[in-house]
Write an enzyme that holds these catalytic residues in place. Structure first.
Site, PDB file in Angstrom:
ATOM      1  CB  THR A 127      -0.827  -0.012   1.128  1.00  0.00           C
ATOM      2  OG1 THR A 127      -1.533  -1.277   1.301  1.00  0.00           O
ATOM      3  CG2 THR A 127      -1.941   1.101   1.336  1.00  0.00           C
ATOM      4  CB  THR A 128       1.428   4.009  -2.192  1.00  0.00           C
ATOM      5  OG1 THR A 128      -0.138   3.838  -2.763  1.00  0.00           O
ATOM      6  CG2 THR A 128       2.135   3.036  -3.368  1.00  0.00           C
ATOM      7  N   PRO A 162       6.709   0.745  -2.211  1.00  0.00           N
ATOM      8  CG  PRO A 162       7.907   2.900  -2.762  1.00  0.00           C
ATOM      9  CD  PRO A 162       7.945   1.698  -1.788  1.00  0.00           C
ATOM     10  CG  ASN A 163       6.825  -0.033  -8.636  1.00  0.00           C
ATOM     11  OD1 ASN A 163       6.726  -0.895  -9.069  1.00  0.00           O
ATOM     12  ND2 ASN A 163       6.267   1.274  -9.314  1.00  0.00           N
ATOM     13  CG  PHE A 164       5.930  -5.263  -4.548  1.00  0.00           C
ATOM     14  CD1 PHE A 164       7.115  -5.801  -3.683  1.00  0.00           C
ATOM     15  CD2 PHE A 164       5.010  -4.697  -3.722  1.00  0.00           C
ATOM     16  CE1 PHE A 164       7.374  -6.059  -2.349  1.00  0.00           C
ATOM     17  CE2 PHE A 164       5.075  -4.548  -2.405  1.00  0.00           C
ATOM     18  CZ  PHE A 164       5.990  -5.196  -1.849  1.00  0.00           C
ATOM     19  CG  HIS A 201      -0.601   5.627 -10.980  1.00  0.00           C
ATOM     20  ND1 HIS A 201       0.414   6.379 -11.098  1.00  0.00           N
ATOM     21  CD2 HIS A 201      -0.186   4.466 -10.578  1.00  0.00           C
ATOM     22  CE1 HIS A 201       1.444   5.680 -10.472  1.00  0.00           C
ATOM     23  NE2 HIS A 201       1.266   4.494 -10.209  1.00  0.00           N
ATOM     24  CG  HIS A 202      -5.526   2.730 -11.677  1.00  0.00           C
ATOM     25  ND1 HIS A 202      -6.382   3.045 -10.387  1.00  0.00           N
ATOM     26  CD2 HIS A 202      -4.548   2.249 -11.143  1.00  0.00           C
ATOM     27  CE1 HIS A 202      -6.118   2.635  -9.252  1.00  0.00           C
ATOM     28  NE2 HIS A 202      -4.759   2.111  -9.638  1.00  0.00           N
ATOM     29  CE  LYS A 219      -0.963   6.057  -7.082  1.00  0.00           C
ATOM     30  NZ  LYS A 219      -0.482   5.062  -6.015  1.00  0.00           N
ATOM     31  N   GLY A 222       3.920   7.087  -4.809  1.00  0.00           N
ATOM     32  CA  GLY A 222       4.797   6.758  -3.836  1.00  0.00           C
ATOM     33  C   GLY A 222       6.014   6.114  -4.642  1.00  0.00           C
TER      34      GLY A 222
HETATM   35  P1  NAD Z   1      -8.228  -1.317  -4.559  1.00  0.00           P
HETATM   36  O1  NAD Z   1      -9.110  -0.200  -3.883  1.00  0.00           O
HETATM   37  O2  NAD Z   1      -8.615  -2.099  -5.675  1.00  0.00           O
HETATM   38  O3  NAD Z   1      -8.167  -2.238  -3.289  1.00  0.00           O
HETATM   39  C1  NAD Z   1      -8.071  -2.159  -1.779  1.00  0.00           C
HETATM   40  C2  NAD Z   1      -8.725  -3.216  -0.968  1.00  0.00           C
HETATM   41  O4  NAD Z   1      -8.703  -2.976   0.431  1.00  0.00           O
HETATM   42  C3  NAD Z   1     -10.191  -3.023  -1.333  1.00  0.00           C
HETATM   43  O5  NAD Z   1     -10.735  -4.242  -1.793  1.00  0.00           O
HETATM   44  C4  NAD Z   1     -10.895  -2.404   0.009  1.00  0.00           C
HETATM   45  O6  NAD Z   1     -12.410  -3.071   0.163  1.00  0.00           O
HETATM   46  C5  NAD Z   1      -9.792  -3.022   1.086  1.00  0.00           C
HETATM   47  N1  NAD Z   1      -9.881  -2.507   2.376  1.00  0.00           N
HETATM   48  C6  NAD Z   1     -10.259  -0.901   2.642  1.00  0.00           C
HETATM   49  N2  NAD Z   1     -10.069  -0.801   3.782  1.00  0.00           N
HETATM   50  C7  NAD Z   1      -9.884  -1.968   4.317  1.00  0.00           C
HETATM   51  C8  NAD Z   1      -9.314  -2.577   5.524  1.00  0.00           C
HETATM   52  N3  NAD Z   1      -9.556  -1.556   6.819  1.00  0.00           N
HETATM   53  N4  NAD Z   1      -9.225  -3.657   5.940  1.00  0.00           N
HETATM   54  C9  NAD Z   1      -9.131  -4.752   4.813  1.00  0.00           C
HETATM   55  N5  NAD Z   1      -9.402  -4.489   3.574  1.00  0.00           N
HETATM   56  C10 NAD Z   1      -9.742  -3.044   3.528  1.00  0.00           C
HETATM   57  O7  NAD Z   1      -6.787  -0.599  -4.768  1.00  0.00           O
HETATM   58  P2  NAD Z   1      -5.446  -1.367  -5.312  1.00  0.00           P
HETATM   59  O8  NAD Z   1      -5.414  -0.765  -6.725  1.00  0.00           O
HETATM   60  O9  NAD Z   1      -5.509  -2.902  -5.078  1.00  0.00           O
HETATM   61  O10 NAD Z   1      -4.435  -1.034  -4.495  1.00  0.00           O
HETATM   62  C11 NAD Z   1      -3.995  -1.074  -3.228  1.00  0.00           C
HETATM   63  C12 NAD Z   1      -2.844  -0.140  -2.540  1.00  0.00           C
HETATM   64  O11 NAD Z   1      -1.644  -0.780  -3.295  1.00  0.00           O
HETATM   65  C13 NAD Z   1      -3.164   1.189  -2.940  1.00  0.00           C
HETATM   66  O12 NAD Z   1      -2.321   2.182  -1.826  1.00  0.00           O
HETATM   67  C14 NAD Z   1      -2.079   1.274  -4.147  1.00  0.00           C
HETATM   68  O13 NAD Z   1      -1.583   2.671  -4.460  1.00  0.00           O
HETATM   69  C15 NAD Z   1      -1.098   0.245  -3.752  1.00  0.00           C
HETATM   70  N6  NAD Z   1      -0.131  -0.365  -5.075  1.00  0.00           N
HETATM   71  C16 NAD Z   1       1.001  -0.674  -4.731  1.00  0.00           C
HETATM   72  C17 NAD Z   1       1.720  -1.378  -5.665  1.00  0.00           C
HETATM   73  C18 NAD Z   1       3.261  -1.651  -5.752  1.00  0.00           C
HETATM   74  O14 NAD Z   1       3.853  -2.066  -6.458  1.00  0.00           O
HETATM   75  N7  NAD Z   1       3.604  -1.681  -4.187  1.00  0.00           N
HETATM   76  C19 NAD Z   1       1.231  -1.402  -7.079  1.00  0.00           C
HETATM   77  C20 NAD Z   1       0.140  -1.197  -7.166  1.00  0.00           C
HETATM   78  C21 NAD Z   1      -0.744  -0.719  -6.388  1.00  0.00           C
END
Ligand code: NAD
Length: 264
Positions: A99-100, A124-126, A153-154, A157, A163
């Site tokens: 999560t970012t 922040p990026n895998f 990004h989409h 976001k 991040g």
């Molecule tokens: P998303 O909104 O599709 O998914 C987030 C999920 O978390 C949702 O299903 C939501 O219901 C759930 N959620 C919310 N609050 C919660 C809680 N308290 N407990 C449990 N679940 C909860 O978002 P996404 O596109 O999957 O992205 C998620 C995160 O990952 C974002 O911060 C995004 O920026 C990040 N991200 C990181 C990378 C990386 O490589 N590190 C890549 C892409 C996205």
């Protein structure tokens, strides 16, 4: 030995990709799927995976107490991620966070919470290609001082800038002799020149159809250099998530950034 994993945010875009990856890796096992959507539904059925049913549960703490996993993987959202991390560390479980939106003060807080010295990877990026993009940009900054970052990004976001853009700016600024501003700029439309982090302008684009993209543009006398990375789908992040889970046994405390897990 099988690594037992709970995914928090399991029903989100990234969480679903992690659940799919876990089902494809022989020595990983999903033991819990936590989310706020579709509670009580079977995440494997949602994804059309031929696996034992795994019900989506609502409360992370209760799930951790019930299944006692080896690792939690968190892909929730920037608003709840700190609370999630605290819950996992309170239960003395190792953690991989994708999560970012985690800032430097947040990292200090996490270090403070991690008194039991659990192993934590926050990245922040895998995507390996994105790590290389950041590394090449940092190298280029030794030779070219004028640079701006455009991240795309989409449109779902939540945080801006990304991040990855912040981390790129921090890496670049270590090697940069920021030149004096050449002209007195007037920003006729607020935000037109983007935001600044470590004196580097960052521009954020949000559009449907995009996944995660970044271009770092260096400008010099009579030339530009563009270093660009595109994540075309969310599978691009999964080798990095798998690597982070495997590397937990080798690290100590909190490690920030996938670049610190691979020998660049
Ligand atoms: P998303 O909104 O599709 O998914 C987030 C999920 O978390 C949702 O299903 C939501 O219901 C759930 N959620 C919310 N609050 C919660 C809680 N308290 N407990 C449990 N679940 C909860 O978002 P996404 O596109 O999957 O992205 C998620 C995160 O990952 C974002 O911060 C995004 O920026 C990040 N991200 C990181 C990378 C990386 O490589 N590190 C890549 C892409 C996205």
């Amino acid at each position: 030995m099988v690594t037992e994993i709970v995914v928090s945010g399991a029903n989100g875009r990234m969480g679903q990709a992690v659940v799919e990856m876990i089902s494809e890796v022989d020595d990983f096992e999903l033991v819990g799927a936590v989310d706020r959507e579709d509670i009580g539904e079977d995440i494997h059925q949602i994804l059309g995976l031929d696996e034992e049913p795994m019900e989506i549960t609502e409360d992370l703490a209760t799930t951790l107490e019930q299944v006692k996993p080896d690792v939690v993987v968190d892909f929730t959202n920037p608003q709840v991620v700190m609370e999630q991390i605290k819950t996992v560390l309170d239960h003395q479980i190792d953690l991989v966070v994708g999560t970012t939106g985690i800032t430097e003060p947040d990292l200090a807080k996490i270090e403070g919470w991690n008194q039991k010295q659990n192993k934590v990877v926050i990245a922040p990026n895998f995507a390996i290609g994105a790590i290389l993009m950041m590394n090449f940009a940092q190298k280029a900054a030794e030779f070219m001082d004028d640079v701006e970052i455009i991240e795309l990004h989409h449109d779902n976001k939540l945080d801006a800038p990304s991040g990855t853009a912040i981390k790129t700016a921090e890496l670049i600024s270590q090697n940069l002799d920021k030149p004096e501003q050449k002209v007195a700029e007037v920003e006729e439309l607020e935000g037109a020149r983007g935001g600044e982090h470590d004196d580097i302008n960052i521009h954020s684009v949000r559009l449907p159809g995009l996944v995660a993209h970044q271009e770092v543009i260096f400008g010099g006398e009579g030339q530009t250099l563009s270093i660009k990375h595109d994540s075309i789908n969310r599978k691009s992040f999964m080798p990095g998530v798998e690597l982070a889970i495997r590397k937990l046994s080798e690290i100590e405390g909190v490690v920030y950034g996938l670049d610190n897990l691979i020998d660049l």
